[in-house]
Structures are given as C-alpha cells and as structure tokens.
Design an enzyme around this catalytic site. Structure first.
Site, mmCIF file in Angstrom:
data_model
loop_
_atom_site.group_PDB
_atom_site.id
_atom_site.type_symbol
_atom_site.label_atom_id
_atom_site.label_comp_id
_atom_site.label_asym_id
_atom_site.label_seq_id
_atom_site.Cartn_x
_atom_site.Cartn_y
_atom_site.Cartn_z
ATOM 1 N N GLU A 54 38.904 83.613 99.452
ATOM 2 C CA GLU A 54 37.779 84.480 99.894
ATOM 3 C C GLU A 54 38.004 86.089 99.832
ATOM 4 O O GLU A 54 37.287 86.949 99.477
ATOM 5 C CB GLU A 54 37.622 84.313 101.442
ATOM 6 C CG GLU A 54 36.482 83.029 101.782
ATOM 7 C CD GLU A 54 35.062 83.407 101.234
ATOM 8 O OE1 GLU A 54 34.569 84.364 101.672
ATOM 9 O OE2 GLU A 54 34.570 82.562 100.661
ATOM 10 N N HIS B 234 30.582 89.751 95.369
ATOM 11 C CA HIS B 234 31.403 88.590 96.167
ATOM 12 C C HIS B 234 31.083 87.182 95.383
ATOM 13 O O HIS B 234 32.061 86.643 95.129
ATOM 14 C CB HIS B 234 30.999 88.492 97.648
ATOM 15 C CG HIS B 234 31.806 87.481 98.378
ATOM 16 N ND1 HIS B 234 32.775 87.767 99.068
ATOM 17 C CD2 HIS B 234 31.728 86.294 98.537
ATOM 18 C CE1 HIS B 234 33.319 86.596 99.776
ATOM 19 N NE2 HIS B 234 32.610 85.719 99.453
ATOM 20 N N GLU B 235 29.828 86.837 95.278
ATOM 21 C CA GLU B 235 29.549 85.388 94.701
ATOM 22 C C GLU B 235 30.300 85.240 93.321
ATOM 23 O O GLU B 235 30.567 84.271 92.858
ATOM 24 C CB GLU B 235 28.209 85.060 94.824
ATOM 25 C CG GLU B 235 27.533 85.022 96.266
ATOM 26 C CD GLU B 235 28.549 84.215 97.295
ATOM 27 O OE1 GLU B 235 29.275 83.263 96.936
ATOM 28 O OE2 GLU B 235 28.397 84.749 98.209
ATOM 29 N N HIS C 250 37.121 82.075 105.752
ATOM 30 C CA HIS C 250 36.536 83.391 105.954
ATOM 31 C C HIS C 250 37.004 84.331 106.865
ATOM 32 O O HIS C 250 37.185 85.423 106.724
ATOM 33 C CB HIS C 250 35.180 83.380 106.230
ATOM 34 C CG HIS C 250 34.345 82.443 105.443
ATOM 35 N ND1 HIS C 250 34.083 81.129 105.532
ATOM 36 C CD2 HIS C 250 33.580 82.911 104.043
ATOM 37 C CE1 HIS C 250 33.265 80.803 104.373
ATOM 38 N NE2 HIS C 250 33.080 81.748 103.505
ATOM 39 N N HIS D 49 33.814 84.652 92.853
ATOM 40 C CA HIS D 49 34.277 83.392 93.104
ATOM 41 C C HIS D 49 34.436 82.538 91.877
ATOM 42 O O HIS D 49 35.183 81.746 91.640
ATOM 43 C CB HIS D 49 33.489 82.584 94.125
ATOM 44 C CG HIS D 49 33.469 82.938 95.501
ATOM 45 N ND1 HIS D 49 34.837 82.615 96.148
ATOM 46 C CD2 HIS D 49 32.866 83.026 96.485
ATOM 47 C CE1 HIS D 49 34.703 82.801 97.398
ATOM 48 N NE2 HIS D 49 33.547 83.219 97.832
#
Length: 546
Positions: free
Chosen positions: A384, A360-361, A448, A364
C-alpha cells in the site's frame, strides 16, 4: 488493492557470462539510441548513472527473458536447488553499468512454489548475489494430497463467508501448490473465491489450505483498491483516437490505454467513451477525463523518470473503468483484468478519479509485476505504501495547476466528508488509524494503516523532520527517537524506493527487509559511503526500524 481500509556467490556458469555480455551490448545500443534521438531527455542529476535501470524496448525485454529462461536450468544448478526444482523467469532488469537482475518464480515437481521467488544479481565481471523470499530448502515428503480438492474448496468458501464476501463462488477448481512463504514448505491447495466485499468492491480471495491437515494457512485479497475538463484536474490535454467521424478515449501514444463508462454497472468493460468534437468534459465525461489524464501522467512518470515502459515494462497499457456501482466510495486495481476501476463516491457526487488515486491504483500493477508484495501483514503495508509513494511522486511530476504536488493522499476526493485527506505521509497517525512507527504488532492491522511507517519513511527521506511548508501545505514530521533527519530530496528518495522494489524486494519482504533493500538500492545508486545511503539508514531508524 483497494484505496482504503543475499548470499554472495563466486561461481558463474559459462552461459550466464555470455548472456550478461550480450545484455551489456544490447544495453549499449539502447543508450546510443536514446542519445541520438531528436527529443532525447537531458541527463537527470538525481540519478546515479551506473546502477539505474536502462529502458528496454518490448522486443529487447522479450529477448532478455527468453535468453534467461534458456539458462534457467544452469542457474538452478548454480544456486544449488534440488533436482525437482525449476526456475521460471518473470523479469530481467539491466543496469547502465551492465549488472543484470533476473527475477524468478520456482516450481517443485511441476507445482508452483508460493513464496519461493528470488532475484539473481550478476555484475559484468561475474560477481553474483541472490535475494530470496525464503531461505528454506524446498522439499515435501509427497506431492499426493491427503485432503481432497473438494474439502479445500469448502474450507475456502467458509473463509470467504468469514470475510463477509457476498455471492461467493470458487472461480476454478483448487490447484495444488507448495506453500513456502511461512516457515517450512508444505503441500497445499490454493482456491480462488470470487464475490463482492462488504463495501461493494469485487473480491478475489486466494485461500491456502494445508493438503494434509486441512488447516487454513493464508488468505490474500487480490483486488487491490484502492483536451478535456475534469472535476479535479481542470483543462488538460488528452490522448484520444479518431474513428470515423467521432473520437474515443484511446491513448495511442501510451500503449493504447482506454477509458470506459460502466454506467453504474459492476462487471464487464462497459462502453468506450466517445465524443463528436474531441472537446471533453461535463456530465459523465468529467470523471473519464480525470481517469484518462491520471493514467497518462502516471505512464509518463514511470517512463520519463524511472525508465519503465508501462506497468509490466512491456509497452502495453491497462485500461480504466469509471462510474462503477452506485454510491461506491472506493477505487481498485485488479490484476486479473489488468485495469483500474473508480466509484462515484457517496451520493455519486465525488468520483474517486483524482490524480493521486489514479497513480495509486496503477502503481499496484507495477508492484504486482515486480516484487509482488503479498497483500497481507507487513508486506501488505509496504504494498500500500508503495502505491502512496508513487502517487505522491506522480503528483509532483505532473505539476498540474489545479492539483499541485503534496504529501497528502486523496485530498481532492473528500472521502471523509469533511475536506480532510485520506492519508498523511508526514505524520500518518493524523488520519486517526495509521501508524507513525514500526512496532511488533504492525503486521496484524489493516494494510492501509500498516502502510503508515513506510509512508513516513519516504517523507522523512525526501524532506526531513520538523516543521516546513511545501507548495502552500504545512507539515511537521516527528521521529520515534527525537532525532533530526535531513532529507535528500523527493527525486532521489523515489529512485531509491523504485530500485529497491524492482531489484531487491520479494513477495515476503517485511519492514526489516525493506530497510535492507533500500540500503542496497541506495548503495548501488549513490555508494555505501554517500550522504544518500546514510540518510536511508537514519530515516528507517527514525520510524523505529533498526
């Protein structure tokens, strides 16, 4: 981000025809090189050959960007831009069929135009179209600011205070920009205020202030949160490097990715993890093993499945920092350090280093390097969701025995304290806050939670509606209109979302434009009469985006 809370054209400048031909030739060399290698990947039947992006070496990518920049003035003229506007190339993507997609930022009288980004799509035969973040003509009466920079700085500090940012301080002097992301372009100041958010996450708040009236136009939080034996992944193989008589967590096979121990600190890089015998795990190393492994699996997924060579597609790795802060219940990506950072959770007992959190990170970073979806409103929700979508895809791709693929986000880290996941893609509202469907007020809620409809879209496109069990997890995905959606498979859904992100989305893409972008991507990959194209439309309708 934190983990939680086209217009057709027919005119083709001669230089661009030559450049496209050169890119096609270099693309052919890339294909030959891949086919002739001893470990060449087998063709993936889920990927349509013509419109998939070719993997370029770092040198080929640099050459493509330089060539496009050399033609930028000609391109600006072809697009009908004003005399004071210039184009700055951010990226060039080449498809297997020879189509070239060039992503640009704009300047006006030497000032950055925020929200002025665009992508030019050019086929080998010369057919052209353009995707713009804004259709407004970029022009302001004067570039002399009525409001002094000091006043803009003071206003930005007040905005940070309203966000409950601790230790707030302007990082640099405000810079003059053209704000074009919201209606008529205006002269503005952009101030970056750094500090600490209420939950302990670093803050890098970008505040846009009208240079004539002093009105706050926009705020954007740039911190995007979000063999060894690890806590979550069990016994895995790690990329390490020997230095003298010891080993360290430097993955030379994946751009040199490093993993550091912040030792509960909140700044700097900390200490690079080392080990005497290259057998990692236990104690403080467990979180490092998971973070390092997650970075490697995410790198491999983007490279092997999507043909992307690192976050910026230039073969250069980011780095990871674990053991951030004390009782810090979050993880985040920061573009300014080009790194992922992980807290140890409540009581420092559950590090947020599971595979899907790591993916996920890192994702980004991919979004920041491509469409750069603004982290606010509907585009922030899509930002997100993009990280959740790729996190799911990485988990299935990795097929790690202790963490098999699912459509649950953060199911391993027990962030809620009761064993439940952080988010659900089949029915996002099960987390108590996310939205299942689009509504007119979606852009006003936390990103989110506004990510919910896009996550729901991805699940429906992948698996379809109704009850089913996958890898032992039960799902039951509803639809807004009671329709039945038939999925096309996760691999195809992932290909479509990635192509839409890298080729057709811009910084201001909202849900309606995301529908258009994914339809364009599905049409390019599989054809506009294909079952895949029709399924994309049906999945958007099923979440009330029509």
């Amino acid at each position: 981000m934190r983990l939680v809370a086209s217009t057709p054209r027919t005119h083709t400048p001669r230089k661009n025809v030559v450049r496209v031909a050169a890119l096609v030739a270099s693309a052919a060399m890339v294909v030959v090189g891949v086919q002739s290698g001893p470990a060449a990947a087998q063709p993936d039947p889920t990927r349509a050959s013509g419109a998939t992006a070719l993997e370029l070496s770092p040198a080929q990518r640099v050459d493509a960007i330089k060539s496009a920049q050399a033609d930028a003035a000609s391109e600006a003229g072809a697009l009908g831009l004003g005399a004071q506007e210039k184009l700055v190339v951010r990226d060039v993507i080449k498809d297997a069929d020879g189509t070239v997609h060039t992503r640009y930022e704009r300047t006006y009288a030497g000032l950055p135009v925020l929200g002025g980004d665009l992508v030019v799509h050019e086929a080998p035969a010369g057919a052209r179209s353009v995707t713009k973040a804004t259709t407004a003509r970029i022009a302001v009466p004067s570039t002399d600011a009525e409001l002094p920079a000091a006043t803009a700085k003071s206003s930005a500090l007040k905005a940070a205070s309203a966000e409950k940012t601790a230790k707030a301080a302007a990082d640099t002097a405000p810079r003059k920009v053209i704000w074009a992301a919201d209606g008529k372009p205006v002269l503005a100041w952009e101030t970056v205020v750094k500090g600490v958010q209420a939950d302990g996450t670093p803050s890098e708040l970008h505040v846009i202030t009208d240079a004539a009236t002093g009105k706050q136009l926009f705020t954007d939080e740039a911190i995007e949160a979000g063999t060894g034996t690890g806590k979550y992944n069990g016994s895995v193989t790690l990329g390490t490097t020997k230095s003298g008589t010891t080993y360290n967590l430097t993955d030379g096979g994946r751009g040199g990715h490093k993993t550091y121990d912040l030792n509960q600190g909140t700044s700097g890089t900390g200490t690079l993890f080392t080990d005497a015998d290259d057998v990692w795990g236990g104690g403080r190393q467990s979180a490092a093993v998971d973070a390092h492994y997650g970075a490697a699996e995410t790198w491999d997924f983007f490279k092997n499945v999507l043909g992307r060579n690192g976050i910026k597609n230039n073969g250069v790795a980011s780095y990871s920092r674990v053991h951030y802060g004390n009782n810090y219940v979050n993880a985040f990506w920061s573009d300014s350090c080009f790194c992922m950072t992980y807290g140890d959770g409540s009581g420092n007992a559950n590090p947020l280093t599971s595979l899907d959190v790591a993916a996920h990170e890192m994702s980004h970073g991919v979004t920041a390097a491509t469409a750069n979806l603004t982290y606010s409103g509907e585009s922030g929700g899509l930002n997100e969701a993009t990280s959740d979508i790729f996190a799911t895809a990485v988990e299935f791709y990795s097929n790690t025995a202790s963490d098999p693929g699912d459509y649950l986000i953060g199911e391993k880290i027990n962030i809620n304290g009761d064993g439940t996941p952080l988010r659900y893609q089949d029915k996002p509202s099960k987390d108590g806050a996310s939205k299942d469907y689009w509504a007119s007020n979606l852009g006003s809620i936390d990103v989110h939670y506004s990510s919910g409809p896009a996550n729901h879209f991805f699940y429906l496109l992948s698996e379809g509606s109704g009850a089913k069990t996958i890898n032992g997890v039960s799902y039951n995905s509803p639809t807004y209109d009671g329709s039945t959606v038939t999925g096309i498979g996760r691999d195809k859904a992932t290909q479509i979302w990635y192509k839409a992100l890298t080729t057709y989305m811009t910084s201001s893409t909202n849900y309606a434009k995301a529908r258009t972008a994914t339809l364009s991507a599905a049409g390019a990959l599989y054809g506009t009469t294909s079952a895949e194209y029709k399924a994309v439309g049906a999945a958007w309708t099923a979440i009330n985006v029509k």
